[in-house]
Design a protein around this motif. Structure first.
Motif, PDB file in Angstrom:
ATOM      1  N   MET A  79       0.834  -1.207   0.000  1.00 51.68           N
ATOM      2  CA  MET A  79       0.000   0.000   0.000  1.00 51.68           C
ATOM      3  C   MET A  79       0.868   1.256   0.000  1.00 51.68           C
ATOM      4  O   MET A  79       0.594   2.215  -0.750  1.00 51.68           O
ATOM      5  N   GLN A  80       1.918   1.252   0.807  1.00 54.15           N
ATOM      6  CA  GLN A  80       2.820   2.412   0.857  1.00 54.15           C
ATOM      7  C   GLN A  80       3.472   2.654  -0.504  1.00 54.15           C
ATOM      8  O   GLN A  80       3.598   3.792  -0.960  1.00 54.15           O
ATOM      9  N   TRP A 113       1.543   6.795  -6.818  1.00 55.41           N
ATOM     10  CA  TRP A 113       0.460   7.744  -7.097  1.00 55.41           C
ATOM     11  C   TRP A 113       0.936   9.172  -6.838  1.00 55.41           C
ATOM     12  O   TRP A 113       0.659  10.085  -7.627  1.00 55.41           O
ATOM     13  N   GLY A 114       1.643   9.353  -5.734  1.00 56.46           N
ATOM     14  CA  GLY A 114       2.161  10.673  -5.382  1.00 56.46           C
ATOM     15  C   GLY A 114       3.162  11.200  -6.396  1.00 56.46           C
ATOM     16  O   GLY A 114       3.313  12.414  -6.574  1.00 56.46           O
ATOM     17  N   GLU A 115       3.850  10.283  -7.100  1.00 59.28           N
ATOM     18  CA  GLU A 115       4.814  10.670  -8.136  1.00 59.28           C
ATOM     19  C   GLU A 115       4.134  10.931  -9.480  1.00 59.28           C
ATOM     20  O   GLU A 115       4.795  11.245 -10.468  1.00 59.28           O
ATOM     21  N   GLY A 116       2.811  10.773  -9.503  1.00 61.08           N
ATOM     22  CA  GLY A 116       2.083  10.987 -10.751  1.00 61.08           C
ATOM     23  C   GLY A 116       2.059   9.778 -11.659  1.00 61.08           C
ATOM     24  O   GLY A 116       1.639   9.870 -12.818  1.00 61.08           O
ATOM     25  N   LYS A 117       2.504   8.622 -11.151  1.00 61.87           N
ATOM     26  CA  LYS A 117       2.504   7.387 -11.948  1.00 61.87           C
ATOM     27  C   LYS A 117       1.192   6.647 -11.686  1.00 61.87           C
ATOM     28  O   LYS A 117       1.156   5.597 -11.043  1.00 61.87           O
ATOM     29  N   ASP A 118       0.113   7.215 -12.211  1.00 59.98           N
ATOM     30  CA  ASP A 118      -1.227   6.706 -11.921  1.00 59.98           C
ATOM     31  C   ASP A 118      -1.426   5.256 -12.375  1.00 59.98           C
ATOM     32  O   ASP A 118      -1.992   4.440 -11.642  1.00 59.98           O
ATOM     33  N   ALA A 119      -0.976   4.935 -13.572  1.00 61.61           N
ATOM     34  CA  ALA A 119      -1.163   3.575 -14.104  1.00 61.61           C
ATOM     35  C   ALA A 119      -0.411   2.556 -13.247  1.00 61.61           C
ATOM     36  O   ALA A 119      -0.923   1.468 -12.964  1.00 61.61           O
ATOM     37  N   ASP A 120       0.811   2.900 -12.838  1.00 59.84           N
ATOM     38  CA  ASP A 120       1.601   1.989 -12.001  1.00 59.84           C
ATOM     39  C   ASP A 120       0.960   1.823 -10.624  1.00 59.84           C
ATOM     40  O   ASP A 120       0.926   0.720 -10.074  1.00 59.84           O
ATOM     41  N   TYR A 142     -10.953   0.105  -3.750  1.00 58.70           N
ATOM     42  CA  TYR A 142     -11.392   1.498  -3.593  1.00 58.70           C
ATOM     43  C   TYR A 142     -10.373   2.432  -4.258  1.00 58.70           C
ATOM     44  O   TYR A 142     -10.746   3.352  -5.002  1.00 58.70           O
ATOM     45  N   TYR A 143      -9.078   2.165  -4.004  1.00 56.36           N
ATOM     46  CA  TYR A 143      -8.049   3.034  -4.568  1.00 56.36           C
ATOM     47  C   TYR A 143      -7.847   2.798  -6.061  1.00 56.36           C
ATOM     48  O   TYR A 143      -7.487   3.739  -6.785  1.00 56.36           O
ATOM     49  N   VAL A 144      -8.082   1.573  -6.546  1.00 54.49           N
ATOM     50  CA  VAL A 144      -8.076   1.355  -7.998  1.00 54.49           C
ATOM     51  C   VAL A 144      -9.124   2.275  -8.632  1.00 54.49           C
ATOM     52  O   VAL A 144      -8.858   2.964  -9.626  1.00 54.49           O
ATOM     53  N   ALA A 145     -10.308   2.296  -8.029  1.00 54.29           N
ATOM     54  CA  ALA A 145     -11.395   3.135  -8.546  1.00 54.29           C
ATOM     55  C   ALA A 145     -11.063   4.616  -8.423  1.00 54.29           C
ATOM     56  O   ALA A 145     -11.309   5.403  -9.354  1.00 54.29           O
ATOM     57  N   LEU A 146     -10.499   5.016  -7.300  1.00 50.18           N
ATOM     58  CA  LEU A 146     -10.198   6.438  -7.075  1.00 50.18           C
ATOM     59  C   LEU A 146      -9.092   6.926  -8.005  1.00 50.18           C
ATOM     60  O   LEU A 146      -9.201   8.007  -8.599  1.00 50.18           O
ATOM     61  N   VAL A 147      -8.027   6.143  -8.141  1.00 51.84           N
ATOM     62  CA  VAL A 147      -6.914   6.537  -9.014  1.00 51.84           C
ATOM     63  C   VAL A 147      -7.401   6.717 -10.446  1.00 51.84           C
ATOM     64  O   VAL A 147      -7.102   7.713 -11.110  1.00 51.84           O
ATOM     65  N   ASN A 148      -8.167   5.754 -10.939  1.00 48.65           N
ATOM     66  CA  ASN A 148      -8.600   5.801 -12.335  1.00 48.65           C
ATOM     67  C   ASN A 148      -9.653   6.874 -12.586  1.00 48.65           C
ATOM     68  O   ASN A 148      -9.644   7.523 -13.642  1.00 48.65           O
ATOM     69  N   SER A 149     -10.549   7.074 -11.626  1.00 47.92           N
ATOM     70  CA  SER A 149     -11.574   8.108 -11.827  1.00 47.92           C
ATOM     71  C   SER A 149     -10.962   9.508 -11.792  1.00 47.92           C
ATOM     72  O   SER A 149     -11.332  10.377 -12.594  1.00 47.92           O
ATOM     73  N   THR A 150     -10.009   9.735 -10.893  1.00 44.89           N
ATOM     74  CA  THR A 150      -9.365  11.059 -10.851  1.00 44.89           C
ATOM     75  C   THR A 150      -8.475  11.262 -12.082  1.00 44.89           C
ATOM     76  O   THR A 150      -8.351  12.379 -12.586  1.00 44.89           O
ATOM     77  N   SER A 151      -7.876  10.172 -12.578  1.00 48.48           N
ATOM     78  CA  SER A 151      -7.060  10.270 -13.797  1.00 48.48           C
ATOM     79  C   SER A 151      -7.904  10.698 -14.992  1.00 48.48           C
ATOM     80  O   SER A 151      -7.417  11.381 -15.895  1.00 48.48           O
ATOM     81  N   ALA A 152      -9.170  10.286 -14.997  1.00 48.47           N
ATOM     82  CA  ALA A 152     -10.059  10.610 -16.122  1.00 48.47           C
ATOM     83  C   ALA A 152     -10.301  12.117 -16.262  1.00 48.47           C
ATOM     84  O   ALA A 152     -10.612  12.595 -17.353  1.00 48.47           O
TER      85      ALA A 152
END
Length: 207
Positions: free
Chosen positions: A26-27, A33-40, A60-70
């Motif tokens: 998780m860390q 994510w913090g580095e902007g590597k959303d896909a990774d 939950y975070y898979v959904a959040l990362v991808n929805s915010t990326s959109a």
């Protein structure tokens, strides 16, 4: 007796090791994510979700990362792929727990991304549904700052579009910021985002 103790110690060690792997994963995902590597980051959360089937947070975070990326792209094909992945991950957890306020907030966020991507097609279709989802989340957790702020932000967008008074929504944004001040996530990995965006929205209200 010795064998029983050894077996017990091995069992406890396995639990600690599993917990440690989860925390490490998780860390690492948050770091990506913090580095902007959303896909990774999404891929890492997906791997954790496949191992942690009883834990709603990785999906939950898979959904959040991808929805915010959109929200970061105008490419319709990419938006569709991102929101499809977000919805698939979220559905897995909503099927298990349809009354999880945090999951509902992300469902509303996915809907919002569809509306922003194509207002003419999705605005009428999803706007009322999205407000209903936020209302349900707030009914479940009245003091959830993300639910209160999310609804206010969504409604303020509609009010500005139609030239309506935004004061009631701005008051809700103020309320959400107060809720953020007292909100305590269950664990370091539980949702704790939104304050920065709420403060930006508050500034917009004061202009």
């Amino acid at each position: 007796m010795t064998r029983l103790i050894v077996t017990f110690v091995f069992f406890i060690t396995s639990l600690v090791s599993a917990q440690s792997q989860y925390e490490t994963g998780m860390q690492k995902a948050f770091g990506l994510w913090g580095e902007g590597k959303d896909a990774d980051a999404s891929a890492m959360f997906e791997r954790i979700a496949s191992a942690e089937k009883d834990n709603w947070l990785p999906n939950y975070y898979v959904a959040l990362v991808n929805s915010t990326s959109a929200f970061k792209t105008k490419d319709k094909t990419q938006i569709s792929a991102l929101l499809g992945k977000a919805q698939e991950a979220l559905d897995k957890e909503l099927d298990k727990n349809p009354n999880n306020a945090e999951l509902l907030v992300v469902q509303a966020l996915i809907n919002t991304a569809w509306v922003v991507a194509d207002p003419m097609t999705n605005g009428m279709k999803l706007s009322a549904k999205t407000v209903e989802i936020y209302n349900k989340a707030i009914a479940i957790e009245p003091n959830n700052p993300r639910a209160v702020f999310g609804k206010a932000e969504f409604e303020i967008g509609g009010a500005r579009y139609f030239g309506s008074d935004t004061k009631p929504m701005c008051a809700q944004i103020d309320k959400a910021i107060e809720l953020f001040a007292t909100f305590k996530p269950q664990t370091p990995f539980h949702p704790n985002w939104g304050l920065e965006r709420a403060l930006e929205a508050q500034k917009e209200c004061k202009k």
